[in-house]
Scaffold this motif. Sequence first.
Motif, PDB file in Angstrom:
ATOM      1  N   PRO A   1     -62.955  11.615 -57.083  1.00 44.58           N
ATOM      2  CA  PRO A   1     -62.062  10.947 -56.121  1.00 44.58           C
ATOM      3  C   PRO A   1     -62.048  11.689 -54.791  1.00 44.58           C
ATOM      4  N   ALA A   2     -61.649  11.014 -53.750  1.00 44.70           N
ATOM      5  CA  ALA A   2     -61.592  11.623 -52.420  1.00 44.70           C
ATOM      6  C   ALA A   2     -60.559  12.744 -52.381  1.00 44.70           C
ATOM      7  N   ALA A   3     -60.830  13.747 -51.596  1.00 44.18           N
ATOM      8  CA  ALA A   3     -59.909  14.874 -51.484  1.00 44.18           C
ATOM      9  C   ALA A   3     -58.679  14.469 -50.692  1.00 44.18           C
ATOM     10  N   ALA A   4     -57.558  15.043 -51.038  1.00 41.64           N
ATOM     11  CA  ALA A   4     -56.304  14.734 -50.353  1.00 41.64           C
ATOM     12  C   ALA A   4     -56.296  15.395 -48.976  1.00 41.64           C
ATOM     13  N   ALA A   5     -55.677  14.745 -48.004  1.00 39.80           N
ATOM     14  CA  ALA A   5     -55.649  15.259 -46.646  1.00 39.80           C
ATOM     15  C   ALA A   5     -54.611  16.364 -46.480  1.00 39.80           C
ATOM     16  N   THR A   6     -53.554  16.346 -47.285  1.00 35.54           N
ATOM     17  CA  THR A   6     -52.508  17.351 -47.163  1.00 35.54           C
ATOM     18  C   THR A   6     -52.542  18.285 -48.380  1.00 35.54           C
ATOM     19  N   THR A   7     -52.069  19.504 -48.183  1.00 34.24           N
ATOM     20  CA  THR A   7     -52.032  20.478 -49.287  1.00 34.24           C
ATOM     21  C   THR A   7     -50.601  21.000 -49.440  1.00 34.24           C
ATOM     22  N   ASP A   8     -50.301  21.451 -50.640  1.00 34.87           N
ATOM     23  CA  ASP A   8     -48.986  22.055 -50.891  1.00 34.87           C
ATOM     24  C   ASP A   8     -49.038  23.519 -50.489  1.00 34.87           C
ATOM     25  N   GLY A   9     -48.061  23.956 -49.790  1.00 36.46           N
ATOM     26  CA  GLY A   9     -48.011  25.379 -49.533  1.00 36.46           C
ATOM     27  C   GLY A   9     -47.879  25.723 -48.163  1.00 36.46           C
TER      28      GLY A   9
END
Length: 62
Positions: free
Chosen positions: A54-62
């Motif tokens: 699947p496509a990578a998420a644009a936002t990350t946690d942290g």
Amino acid sequence: MSAPSTNIEKQSKRHRPAIWGIIAAGVFAVVLFLAYLANLAAQGNEPGEDTSAPAAAATTDG
């Protein structure tokens, strides 16, 4: 058994709206199909692109 006295001209005038409706529905279906194909082409993947992940998420946690 066919009707004894069929007036072809009268019948063709009576069926004209139905025939135009069938033609309009066919044209509408062709336009929708072409729009669907254009959408598929616009969202297609590039050669060599991995399609299994699947496509990578644009936002990350942290």
